[in-house]
Design a protein around this motif. Structure first.
Motif, short mmCIF file in Angstrom:
data_model
loop_
_atom_site.label_atom_id
_atom_site.label_comp_id
_atom_site.label_asym_id
_atom_site.label_seq_id
_atom_site.Cartn_x
_atom_site.Cartn_y
_atom_site.Cartn_z
N GLU A 299 88.53 37.37 30.41
CA GLU A 299 87.20 37.57 29.55
C GLU A 299 87.49 39.03 28.91
N HIS A 300 87.72 39.96 29.72
CA HIS A 300 87.91 41.35 29.15
C HIS A 300 89.05 41.35 28.21
N GLY A 301 89.99 40.54 28.53
CA GLY A 301 90.99 40.87 27.48
C GLY A 301 90.71 39.91 26.20
N LEU A 302 89.96 38.88 26.18
CA LEU A 302 89.58 37.96 25.16
C LEU A 302 88.61 39.19 24.35
N ALA A 303 87.40 39.59 24.83
CA ALA A 303 86.81 40.39 24.23
C ALA A 303 87.34 41.51 23.29
N THR A 304 88.35 42.32 23.93
CA THR A 304 89.07 43.44 23.68
C THR A 304 89.90 42.86 22.31
N PHE A 308 85.08 41.53 20.41
CA PHE A 308 83.78 41.02 20.94
C PHE A 308 83.35 42.03 21.81
N SER A 309 82.17 41.65 22.38
CA SER A 309 81.60 42.21 23.74
C SER A 309 81.99 41.17 24.68
N VAL A 310 81.93 41.96 25.74
CA VAL A 310 82.24 40.91 27.20
C VAL A 310 80.87 40.04 27.30
N ALA A 311 79.90 40.40 26.81
CA ALA A 311 78.55 39.67 26.90
C ALA A 311 78.72 38.39 26.06
N GLN A 312 79.13 38.69 24.78
CA GLN A 312 79.53 37.33 23.86
C GLN A 312 80.39 36.43 24.54
N VAL A 313 81.58 36.87 25.12
CA VAL A 313 82.42 35.92 25.66
C VAL A 313 81.92 35.18 26.50
N ARG A 314 81.21 35.87 27.55
CA ARG A 314 80.72 35.23 28.73
C ARG A 314 79.33 34.50 28.28
N SER A 315 78.63 34.62 27.26
CA SER A 315 77.74 33.73 26.68
C SER A 315 78.53 32.37 25.92
N ALA A 316 79.75 32.65 25.56
CA ALA A 316 80.49 31.58 24.96
C ALA A 316 80.76 30.60 25.98
N VAL A 317 81.35 31.30 27.37
CA VAL A 317 81.72 30.48 28.45
C VAL A 317 80.77 29.46 29.04
N MET A 318 79.37 30.02 29.10
CA MET A 318 78.36 29.46 29.74
C MET A 318 77.59 28.45 28.67
N ARG A 319 78.08 28.06 27.57
CA ARG A 319 77.37 27.29 26.77
C ARG A 319 77.73 25.62 27.06
N SER A 320 76.87 24.91 26.38
CA SER A 320 77.08 23.29 26.54
C SER A 320 77.99 22.99 26.15
#
Length: 383
Positions: A299-304, A308-320
């Motif tokens: 997640e940190h690698g994808l965001a950097t 993106f922000s880490v929050a955006q990446v984690r939001s993408a991970v937790m979507r339906s």
């Protein structure tokens, strides 16, 4: 060992490939005929003969770009034993083509070991690349490299790989900062193999010795006591206070050696930042991280890498739907062919997220990285 000596040694081996066994006998007048030949044996003889000539009469500085390309072309076609012989020959050479040295450093570990250990041409950025792209055995050799810089030592500690950190702790010439040594001592609480080399480390100070003393065995305590003045009573009181503070709240299923989650995530964030600043953070690193079950590192690698922000990446991970995560992966260059495997690995670590209420829109993977990043931000922002 010089290239000429390597050639003589190699020529004496019964199992050496035909042609390579006669490389030492090649004279400069034979080089032209070898260069005109298209056979594998002659090309290998040419490679070793050129290395021997350069070693006997080193060029001023590095070899010319044309000569460097010749070395690269020949080495890429050479057999394993030839590359190993070449690696031994060039390990200490200051004239060798840097691209060839980097290629050999990423080769099989038997070939890479002398290059990683001795080559004066490997820079910090090259060593960081090895830590990202090569095997654990390569990482250990990097940690053992004499006079390893503080930048690379910090990257080794950030990765938190027990075997690599143990090799670093045993490297007396590595430029480990006081903060780096403190982090190694903290890691030794859960990694027993770190304790003995840290006990003998020349940069260990009184404060860190006292911390290390509290969780080593009796034999190592004696070794620490011989170097430092350690108050057993104070250490005992500190341990008792720590146990009392967490004891009633700790469940039996939690180990006292369990690494702190926030601390590990901070180490992973630092590792990603260092790789990014060195220009070594790439899509391949993210794929490797998720295959090794290191979700927060992914997640940190994808965001950097994607901005993106880490929050955006984690939001993408937790979507339906996996669409947002697919867009983020496209934006950083993860190939569509490996994306289903990446999604599967993420879902194994997140109880099935992102969900499968809709199949992935694979048409999004045809977007350019810039367009995918823009679409990702719009999708996450809309949510």
């Amino acid at each position: 060992m010089t290239a000429a000596a390597s050639l003589q040694t190699f020529s004496a081996r019964p199992a050496a490939p035909t042609g390579a066994a006669r490389a030492a006998a090649v004279s400069p007048s034979d080089l032209l005929s070898l260069a005109r030949s298209r056979t594998t044996d002659d090309r290998q003889r040419l490679l070793l003969a050129l290395a021997a000539m350069c070693d006997a009469t080193p060029p001023q500085g590095q070899v010319s770009p044309v000569m460097g390309e010749i070395f690269m072309a020949l080495a890429a076609q050479a057999e394993h034993d030839i590359r190993r012989c070449l690696s031994e020959s060039l390990a200490s050479a200051e004239w060798a083509p840097p691209a060839l040295i980097n290629m050999l450093a990423l080769d099989d570990i038997e070939i890479a070991r002398p290059i990683i250990a001795r080559s004066p041409l490997l820079q910090d950025r090259d060593l960081l690349k090895i830590l990202v792209e090569a095997t654990l055995e390569h990482h250990i050799e990097v940690a053992r490299r004499p006079r390893l810089s503080g930048v690379v030592a910090d990257a080794v500690i950030d990765a938190a790989e027990p075997a690599t950190m143990t090799a670093l702790a045993s490297n007396r010439t590595a430029e480990i900062s006081e903060d780096g040594l403190r982090r190694l001592v903290e890691q030794s609480r859960r990694i027993a193999a770190l304790r003995a080399p840290l006990t003998r480390h020349p940069r260990l100070n009184d404060v860190l010795a006292g911390q290390l003393y509290s969780w080593v065995g009796q034999a190592l305590r004696q070794a620490i006591s011989e170097r430092f003045r350690v108050d057993d009573a104070s250490v005992g009181e500190a341990i008792d206070a720590a146990v009392l503070s967490v004891g009633p709240q700790r469940t039996p299923s939690v180990s006292v050696d369990e690494p702190n989650v926030a601390e590990r995530e901070e180490m992973e964030r630092r590792l990603v930042a260092k790789l990014q600043s060195a220009g070594q953070l790439r899509a391949g690193f993210l794929i490797r991280a998720i295959r090794e079950k290191r979700l927060t590192l992914f997640e940190h690698g994808l965001a950097t890498l994607g901005g993106f922000s880490v929050a955006q990446v984690r939001s993408a991970v937790m979507r339906s739907s996996p669409d947002a995560l697919c867009l983020a992966c496209n934006a950083v260059g993860i190939d569509r062919a490996v994306l289903p495997a990446v999604l599967d690995e993420v879902r194994k670590l997140t109880d099935g997220w992102p969900g499968k209420t809709q199949g992935a829109n694979w048409a999004q993977m045809t977007l350019s990285p810039a367009a995918a990043a823009q679409e990702f931000r719009a999708l996450i922002g809309a949510a």
